[in-house]
Design an enzyme around this catalytic site. Structure first.
Site, PDB file in Angstrom:
ATOM      1  N   GLU A   1       7.848   0.875   5.004  1.00 55.66           N
ATOM      2  CA  GLU A   1       7.388  -0.202   5.868  1.00 55.66           C
ATOM      3  C   GLU A   1       7.605  -1.515   5.123  1.00 55.66           C
ATOM      4  OE1 GLU A   1       3.146  -0.149   6.649  1.00 55.66           O
ATOM      5  OE2 GLU A   1       3.333  -1.478   8.370  1.00 55.66           O
TER       6      GLU A   1
ATOM      7  N   HIS B   1       0.828  -1.204   0.000  1.00 57.11           N
ATOM      8  CA  HIS B   1       0.000   0.000   0.000  1.00 57.11           C
ATOM      9  C   HIS B   1       0.863   1.256   0.000  1.00 57.11           C
ATOM     10  CE1 HIS B   1       0.648  -0.704   4.399  1.00 57.11           C
ATOM     11  NE2 HIS B   1       0.723   0.608   4.460  1.00 57.11           N
TER      12      HIS B   1
ATOM     13  N   HIS C   1       4.036   6.987   3.930  1.00 55.39           N
ATOM     14  CA  HIS C   1       4.981   5.893   3.704  1.00 55.39           C
ATOM     15  C   HIS C   1       4.508   4.988   2.585  1.00 55.39           C
ATOM     16  CE1 HIS C   1       2.259   3.889   6.726  1.00 55.39           C
ATOM     17  NE2 HIS C   1       2.481   2.828   5.972  1.00 55.39           N
TER      18      HIS C   1
END
Lengths: 134, 134
Positions: free
Chosen positions: B130, B7, B79
């Site tokens: 991430e 994502h 992010h």
């Protein structure tokens, strides 16, 4: 209306270092660097299974990402690009909803040879959004 | 090593307005808002055919995105999240390459119920990355 996430573009101050980060540290496939003089950038594509990351480095004196790198000297995410089936229809729908196009309203040919438009970050949750005709 | 882009997370100051932008202006499918008290955010997922956009809004007094929104009051891309098959192996490889983990080196359970780690933006082209075990 929007379809696939075509790419996430990351502006980088040092293309060699960015390639090393994505190829060696993150272990991804990266393409050779390609100068795009019409767009004022040199690009490297990071191929992921479902989309790509586009590493952008300024090329020439009037690069559209030069100011971004002045504000973000370590680099940063510059824009996201969503695909649409019909860019003129998408533009008309979004303008009717109050979104603003950056620059001329007519789509121009982007770095992938397809019609693109950019939407104003103020209308898009603070993010620069590119639309590309799929 | 890195796999799919899981994502792109966008921090937003007004979740209702962000939902309207993605659902009405951009015409995408969006999920209902979900409070994630363990993570200090309320999330809305925008489902795209190949990945998703995660809209993040602060929840509670110590939200990890509060400072980001102070610096970026209109919102912005917070992010990107890449999937890896084995997060401990990925961490060890990256630390050996000189990348720094933000916080404890042990993966913790992220907002999707899977082990995650965050990498220092200074080592990642100025972007917060991430990693999530797929």
């Amino acid at each position: 209306m929007i379809g696939r996430l075509n790419h996430v573009a990351i502006a980088v101050p040092d293309l060699g270092a960015a390639v090393a980060t994505y190829r060696d540290t993150l272990g991804a496939q990266v393409s050779p660097a390609e100068d795009q003089p019409d767009h004022g950038v040199t690009t490297v594509f990071v191929d992921l299974p479902n989309t790509k990351i586009e590493l952008l480095h300024p090329l020439g004196d009037n690069s559209p990402i030069a100011k971004f790198l002045e504000r973000n000297p370590a680099g940063g995410i510059h824009h996201v690009c969503y695909e649409v089936d019909d860019i003129a229809a998408a533009r008309d729908r979004m303008v009717a909803q109050g979104a603003r196009i950056l620059g001329p309203a007519e789509p121009k040919i982007g770095a992938h040879g397809k019609p693109v438009l950019f939407l104003h970050p103020k209308d898009m949750c603070g993010t620069l959004v590119e639309l590309e005709q799929a």
